[in-house]
Enzyme design. Structure first.
Site, PDB file in Angstrom:
ATOM      1  N   ASN A 235      18.865  81.986  71.950  1.00 53.94           N
ATOM      2  CA  ASN A 235      18.607  80.388  71.942  1.00 53.94           C
ATOM      3  C   ASN A 235      18.673  79.937  70.418  1.00 53.94           C
ATOM      4  O   ASN A 235      18.850  78.631  70.016  1.00 53.94           O
ATOM      5  CB  ASN A 235      19.340  79.532  72.628  1.00 53.94           C
ATOM      6  CG  ASN A 235      20.223  79.530  73.855  1.00 53.94           C
ATOM      7  OD1 ASN A 235      20.944  80.213  73.724  1.00 53.94           O
ATOM      8  ND2 ASN A 235      19.815  79.092  74.948  1.00 53.94           N
ATOM      9  N   GLU A 275      30.562  73.667  65.706  1.00 56.11           N
ATOM     10  CA  GLU A 275      30.183  75.246  66.332  1.00 56.11           C
ATOM     11  C   GLU A 275      31.278  75.295  67.314  1.00 56.11           C
ATOM     12  O   GLU A 275      31.581  74.473  67.630  1.00 56.11           O
ATOM     13  CB  GLU A 275      28.956  75.092  67.324  1.00 56.11           C
ATOM     14  CG  GLU A 275      27.577  74.350  65.856  1.00 56.11           C
ATOM     15  CD  GLU A 275      26.188  74.999  66.657  1.00 56.11           C
ATOM     16  OE1 GLU A 275      25.265  74.971  65.898  1.00 56.11           O
ATOM     17  OE2 GLU A 275      26.417  75.122  68.080  1.00 56.11           O
ATOM     18  N   GLU A 288      30.116  72.490  69.822  1.00 54.26           N
ATOM     19  CA  GLU A 288      29.685  70.905  69.568  1.00 54.26           C
ATOM     20  C   GLU A 288      29.635  71.037  68.506  1.00 54.26           C
ATOM     21  O   GLU A 288      29.991  72.301  67.263  1.00 54.26           O
ATOM     22  CB  GLU A 288      28.062  70.938  70.287  1.00 54.26           C
ATOM     23  CG  GLU A 288      27.022  72.127  69.756  1.00 54.26           C
ATOM     24  CD  GLU A 288      26.126  71.676  69.905  1.00 54.26           C
ATOM     25  OE1 GLU A 288      25.590  70.701  70.143  1.00 54.26           O
ATOM     26  OE2 GLU A 288      25.120  72.585  69.871  1.00 54.26           O
ATOM     27  N   ASN A 290      27.302  69.339  65.241  1.00 58.20           N
ATOM     28  CA  ASN A 290      26.337  68.974  64.643  1.00 58.20           C
ATOM     29  C   ASN A 290      25.654  68.365  63.763  1.00 58.20           C
ATOM     30  O   ASN A 290      27.207  68.686  62.226  1.00 58.20           O
ATOM     31  CB  ASN A 290      25.491  70.905  63.740  1.00 58.20           C
ATOM     32  CG  ASN A 290      25.021  70.400  65.371  1.00 58.20           C
ATOM     33  OD1 ASN A 290      24.851  70.566  67.043  1.00 58.20           O
ATOM     34  ND2 ASN A 290      24.708  72.299  65.536  1.00 58.20           N
ATOM     35  N   PHE A 348       7.045  87.530  71.160  1.00 62.22           N
ATOM     36  CA  PHE A 348       7.150  86.716  70.031  1.00 62.22           C
ATOM     37  C   PHE A 348       6.381  85.340  70.308  1.00 62.22           C
ATOM     38  O   PHE A 348       7.230  83.743  70.103  1.00 62.22           O
ATOM     39  CB  PHE A 348       8.556  85.755  70.234  1.00 62.22           C
ATOM     40  CG  PHE A 348       9.792  86.821  69.356  1.00 62.22           C
ATOM     41  CD1 PHE A 348       9.887  87.375  67.864  1.00 62.22           C
ATOM     42  CD2 PHE A 348      10.459  88.185  70.546  1.00 62.22           C
ATOM     43  CE1 PHE A 348      10.830  88.604  67.260  1.00 62.22           C
ATOM     44  CE2 PHE A 348      10.849  89.526  70.143  1.00 62.22           C
ATOM     45  CZ  PHE A 348      11.068  89.180  68.339  1.00 62.22           C
TER      46      PHE A 348
END
Lengths: 676, 510
Positions: A235, A275, A288, A290, A348
């Site tokens: 995400n 989105e 949603e 933003n 990562f």
């Protein structure tokens, strides 16, 4: 127009806003925590106000601190950037109470879009396509099963207050729905203190595509095309582009018009992003909204020629939007790569420390947001950053340190520009994801545009282990390395103190070894470059102004650019390009013959060792020699940058020897303990 | 005539075969190259001039007269490294195990004598089973002759030893007296007595690798200066070192054409020193950013890491660097780091290599281990070495320069030619906390008072200006301009000549 604005943020976005403010002749005020005393945004702003200790919850997101800074400097408006206070209605209210303009949407719009369930309801009422689902509160698991059946499997069970994948489950059957409901509810309760759960259709082959809107306080609203943000890791967006390689004009228009409808429905006035999730059949569903400037806004600026920050400031000043929908055309293609201080080879893991080297690729001169990218040249490189060489990457904030964007007339060209720009980006001192970004840019599936939000999970299921160059790319590197080595050797042969008339003659025949291959070449050099001939007769023309010791080699190989990061290893080069990290040796044929006799030394087997993953201090060792440990058992705690990291056993085993004890300060990869 | 030429050809060919195909194969199987292959890797292509190809031993005991191979187990001669002359000997393990006979030693002595006479370095490649037992005392005499020449050549021409196989017993003392020792990981070892004897005498059970392998000697004993993965890498790095060194004490260090700007500004150095004075930073970053082309040849990287020694170039000219490393033990001076740096300083002085000293030193390491180990005398070595060095000496104090360690680290008082300090420098007798605890002992019970005293002391002494007022610091400089300052300082010192009073030799506290 405002005379002075305060930017309630840090890092690249604060710098980004300052640039536009400066262009508009507006004075800027930066705020900073103790950790940011020497940060770039502080240096760039006209004034800077200290607002507290490093943790954001004691500085950047403390409304009172920001309000104090405003009073102290007399700023007339505040740009919140993204994150921090940007979507906090209380902040908007606090500003309103003091008559300070908020460079963002009205408080009501923030509130309306802030809750997933409320926002979806409003969207539905505004005629925006939403994912089929049940919005009400769900009592128990049986009700969850009933609703799931009505929607049709697969379904997604989600925490209302959720985010970041927490409290989220996918169910393909009644049984999974029952279990998923319970576990989501538990997780939501513990993570967010809010156990409200909702269920919706799970979209297959999903893409994340979002619409940029711009609205003013006078009822005008336009959309500025879309951004495709499907390349995500857990995400977290990694690569974005505009336009989307997937949308057709009709879908774009439908999405854009619905986005504007939603913006109007909540009285939106500023830049905002709606989105959507888009399935394989181009069905799109609202996710949603933003209510702020997005991280990835530069790609929209590059294809529209609109400076979003400028329009945000003008709208906040009460101006009527100077653009109409007809003014918006999408020209060319833009890519954005997010540079994260995360080590791709260590799954990562965030990496902190001093940026001993930070040299972004040269930005295109003459390009500024708000102008058409095409006017600045056939291609554009833009790098939005908040760091500098010699700066410190701290553990307190987002690990994103730069956004590298390229623009070109076509997607393929924009990708090619990005490859070159990534190759030319020098970052040392911390772990970073440049090799991974390069790898994606060369990934055939990414290049084809056939991407979904699962791209990274599907293509790199075991994580990222580096890149192996294909043969043709390797030959280009080999030709370049041979030419560079020859130049370096000729320089060495010009050392003072030589025996007159008995100098060393640097020859034409070499063998390049890299990636386990040996490539014999012969170099025919002239004033402008070198022609490198391979054993099969093929030849490559190498031209460059590279001189020995330079860490970046900008070459032309057969007329196409090749950019190499060049370092030294004993007897050879370390060359990094296109995500590959190569040990390259260039030797005379005889030396290569002798080198081939050398035994291959395998790297030591570290599977039976616990190595220190970062420089730090051993705080506790929780096992003793001879102890049997279970997988996942705590072995020891290392403190790095005031943060405790617990190291756990990766598998069952017996501790044979412990090399370090509490108080020992260890470097990366130093041995802490050995297992049987 | 034709026949004679043919015979020469044949004899040469025989000599080149060394111990024969089988032994060569065995050598390769061990991951080792032959003596001649190593010489090929070390020298410029086609530059090797061999001497004593046909030398054979004269031993007649134990049937040795039946086995008199050409060369007698060592290949000797001269050649060039990037066009500059060097003498070389390379022991041939395939011939009689590379064992040292009287004639084998004589070959080595011959080229060492030439090297000293003609002013060119000696590079020895060691791969030998040791003394040739059949020759007995003749072999020992041979070693002795080589030792004597090592000593005579010391300080006249650079001597480099590359250990590429066994080197045991008395044989170790020849490399031990040379300037640099390099080893190859997993295929070389050095010890005075081997594992078998060790076991008999002390009951210790130890492998050859543990007792005298490359890891042992680079990390524990400091006998070796660096270790490399294999023969090819090792010889390539020896060539790189030779590029830094003058051919003899009669020549100036070499100048290499350079592609780096002497005026290069490094803004990132302005933030190198952390705000918290107790937080470490990596001194190597500074070295790399000062050096031409980020090129640094580190000596004894794995040993006494609290001090860094090695070579860089400024404007193409070799400079020896000694730098405290705050990352390790806060950069403190102790027995090991003093010895390591002292030897390096003396090498540079012997061969007219200018010295750059980067200082961030909190003092000497306290404790019984150090005192019982003789830190007084070992620390004095570094002090002595700096004081007697007459080469150009430039010093930059980046942060701490406390107490006696300040004096030691190429201070003005020891003849530092140009002594710079960064604004972050703190030249003081000790840190603020320690000083106030002594000066205001009576106030120790009152933390507030002590804190105020500490702050007062910091204000007054935790800076370079007290020293600058006295001229102990020649100038306080902006970190970002350091490279430019250094290039100009060393340029200004190119004409430096300094004589010490006549003495037979000094008496450094060994």
């Amino acid at each position: 127009m405002f005379k002075k604005i305060l930017i309630a943020n840090r890092g690249e976005i604060a710098c980004r806003v300052i640039k536009t403010a400066r262009k508009m002749g507006i004075a800027t005020v930066a705020v900073y925590s103790d950790a940011d005393r020497n940060a770039l945004h502080v240096a760039m702003a006209d004034e800077a106000v200290h607002i507290g200790p490093p943790p954001a919850n004691q500085s950047y997101i403390v409304i009172d601190r920001i309000m104090d800074a405003i009073r102290q400097t007399g700023a007339e408006a505040v740009h919140p950037g993204y994150g921090f206070l940007s979507e906090n209605p209380k902040f908007a209210a606090a500003l309103a109470a003091e008559g300070v303009a908020f460079i963002g949407p009205p408080q009501g719009a923030i509130e309306a879009m802030g809750d997933k369930i409320t926002s979806k309801k409003i969207a539905q009422e505004a005629g925006v396509s939403t994912v089929p689902g049940y919005m009400g509160l769900i009592e128990d698991a049986e009700e969850a099963v009933k609703i799931s059946r009505e929607i049709g499997y697969p379904v997604m069970i989600k925490a209302s207050a959720g985010g970041g994948g927490k409290g989220m489950r996918i169910a393909w059957s009644d049984e999974e729905a029952r279990e998923g409901f319970q576990s989501s509810k538990n997780e939501a309760a513990s993570s967010f203190g809010d156990d409200r759960i909702f269920i919706e259709k799970f979209v297959t082959q999903p893409r994340h595509i979002e619409i940029q809107v711009l609205a003013d306080g006078h009822g005008n609203c336009i959309y500025l095309g879309e951004r495709e943000c499907s390349i995500q890791r857990r995400n977290q967006k990694v690569i974005e582009e505009a336009p989307s390689p997937f949308l057709d004009e009709a879908t774009r228009k439908a999405m854009g018009e619905q986005a504007c409808a939603l913006a109007r429905a909540v009285g939106y006035a500023s830049a905002g992003t709606v989105e959507f999730i888009v399935d394989g059949a181009r069905n799109f569903y609202f996710l949603e909204m933003n209510t702020r400037l997005q991280v990835e806004h530069p790609v929209t600026e590059l294809i529209t020629g609109v400076d979003l920050v400028e329009h945000m400031i003008r709208v906040a000043n009460g101006e009527v939007l100077s653009l109409t929908q007809d003014d918006i055309t999408l020209t060319g293609w833009a890519m954005e790569s997010r540079l994260y201080a995360e080590d791709p080879y260590r799954n990562f893991l965030p990496s902190i420390g001093r940026l001993t080297r930070y040299r972004p690729p040269a930005e295109t001169e003459g390009y500024v947001p708000g102008t058409a990218a095409g006017a600045a040249g056939p291609a554009v490189v833009r790098n939005d950053t908040g760091v500098y060489e010699g700066g410190e990457i701290s553990m307190f904030y987002d690990p994103m340190i730069a956004k590298l964007c390229t623009w070109a007339p076509t997607r393929a060209d924009a990708i090619e520009e990005m490859r070159t720009a990534l190759d030319a980006f020098e970052v040392e001192g911390i772990g970073h994801n440049l090799p991974f970004l390069s790898a994606v840019m060369d990934h055939p599936r990414f290049v084809s545009g056939e991407i979904t939000t699962a791209f990274i999970a599907e293509e790199y299921p075991e994580g990222f282990a580096g890149v192996t160059l294909p043969d043709d790319a390797l030959r280009r590197v080999a030709a370049a390395a041979a030419a560079m080595h020859r130049v370096a050797e000729i320089r060495r042969s010009r050392l003072s103190g030589r025996m007159d008339n008995h100098e060393r003659h640097v020859g034409a025949d070499w063998v390049v070894t890299a990636q386990g291959q040996s490539l014999p070449v012969s170099i025919d050099a002239d004033r402008d470059g070198a022609t490198v001939r391979f054993a099969d007769g093929a030849s490559m023309r190498v031209e460059s102004g590279w001189t020995p010791g330079r860490s970046l080699a900008l070459l032309q190989v057969d007329g196409a650019p090749l950019v190499l990061k060049v370092g030294k290893i004993p007897g050879g080069f370390r060359i990094r390009t296109r995500g590959a990290d190569l040990k390259v040796h260039v030797r005379t044929p005889r030396h290569a013959e002798l080198a081939a006799l050398m035994p291959e030394k395998l790297p030591p087997d570290t599977s039976k060792l616990l190595l220190c993953p970062m420089p730090g201090l051993i705080v506790r060792v929780e096992v003793e020699e001879g102890a049997e440990v279970q997988e996942g058992q705590n072995l020891c705690t290392v403190e790095a940058m005031k943060m405790e990291n617990i190291l756990r056993a990766e598998r069952r085993g017996v501790v044979v020897k412990i090399h370090a004890g509490p108080g020992d300060s260890l470097g990366v990869d130093e041995i802490i303990m050995e297992f049987e | 005539m034709k026949d004679i030429l043919h015979e020469l050809q044949e004899r040469r060919e025989a000599a080149r075969q060394g111990g024969g195909a089988k032994r060569v194969e065995a050598q390769h199987a061990k991951g080792k190259l032959t003596a001649r292959e190593r010489v090929e890797l070390l020298l410029d292509e086609g530059s090797f001039e061999e001497f004593d190809t046909f030398v054979a031993h004269r031993c007649t005991d134990f049937g040795m007269q039946q086995n008199r191979p050409y060369g007698d187990g060592v290949v000797t001669g001269w050649g060039t490294v990037n066009g500059r002359q060097v003498y070389v000997f390379s022991q041939d393990f395939t011939v009689l195990g590379g064992s040292v006979s009287a004639t084998h030693a004589a070959k080595i002595c011959k080229i060492m004598d030439m090297a000293v006479q003609n002013g060119a370095p000696v590079i020895g490649i060691n791969d030998s089973g040791g003394a040739r037992i059949q020759e007995g005392v003749d072999s020992l005499a041979g070693y002795g002759e080589v030792f004597a020449r090592n000593i005579k050549a010391s300080g006249v021409v650079p001597q480099i030893s590359v250990i590429m196989g066994p080197c045991a017993g008395g044989a170790v003392y020849s490399p031990a007296m040379t300037d640099f020792i390099f080893m190859v990981k997993d295929s070389s070892y050095m010890f005075v007595t081997g594992p078998d004897v060790v076991k008999t005498v002390t009951n210790e059970i130890v492998t050859a690798e543990e007792l005298g392998g490359a890891t042992t000697h680079t990390r524990k004993s400091s006998v070796a200066d660096a270790a490399f993965e294999n023969d090819v890498e090792a010889l390539s790095e020896v060539r790189r070192l030779v590029d830094f060194l003058p051919l003899s004490n009669r020549e100036v260090p070499p100048v290499r054409p350079f592609f780096d700007d002497p005026d290069r500004i490094e803004t990132s150095l302005d933030t190198l020193i952390p705000e918290n004075p107790n937080q470490p930073y990596d001194m190597k970053e500074l070295i790399l950013k000062l050096a031409d082309e980020r090129d640094f040849y580190e000596i004894q990287e794995e040993f006494a890491k609290n001090i860094i020694t090695g070579f860089i170039r400024l404007e193409g000219r070799t400079v020896g660097v000694v730098a405290n490393q705050p990352m390790v033990l806060a950069g403190v001076l102790d027995i090991d780091s003093s010895r390591k740096a002292a030897r390096f300083v003396r090498f540079c002085d012997a061969f007219e290599i200018p010295l750059l000293t980067l200082v961030d030193v909190p003092g000497f390491l306290p404790g019984t281990t150090q005192e019982y180990g003789g830190v007084i005398k070992h620390g004095a070595k570094l002090l002595f070495a700096y004081g007697e060095a007459t080469v150009p000496k430039v010093t930059v104090i980046t942060r701490k320069a406390y107490g006696g360690a300040y004096d030691v680290m190429s201070s003005k008082h020891l003849g530092g030619d140009v002594n710079y300090a960064w604004p972050t420098a703190q030249v003081a007798v000790m840190g603020a906390k320690g000083a106030t605890e002594i000066l205001y002992r009576s106030e120790l019970g009152d933390p507030e008072k002590i804190a105020a005293r500490t702050a007062e002391y910091e204000d007054r002494f935790a800076n370079p200006f007290v020293a600058a007022e006295r001229g102990f610091i020649d100038e306080v400089i902006a970190p970002q301009t350091t490279r430019k300052r250094l290039c100009r300082a060393f340029a200004a010192l190119r004409g430096k000549r300094q004589q010490m009073p006549w003495k037979k030799h000094d008496n450094i506290p060994l």
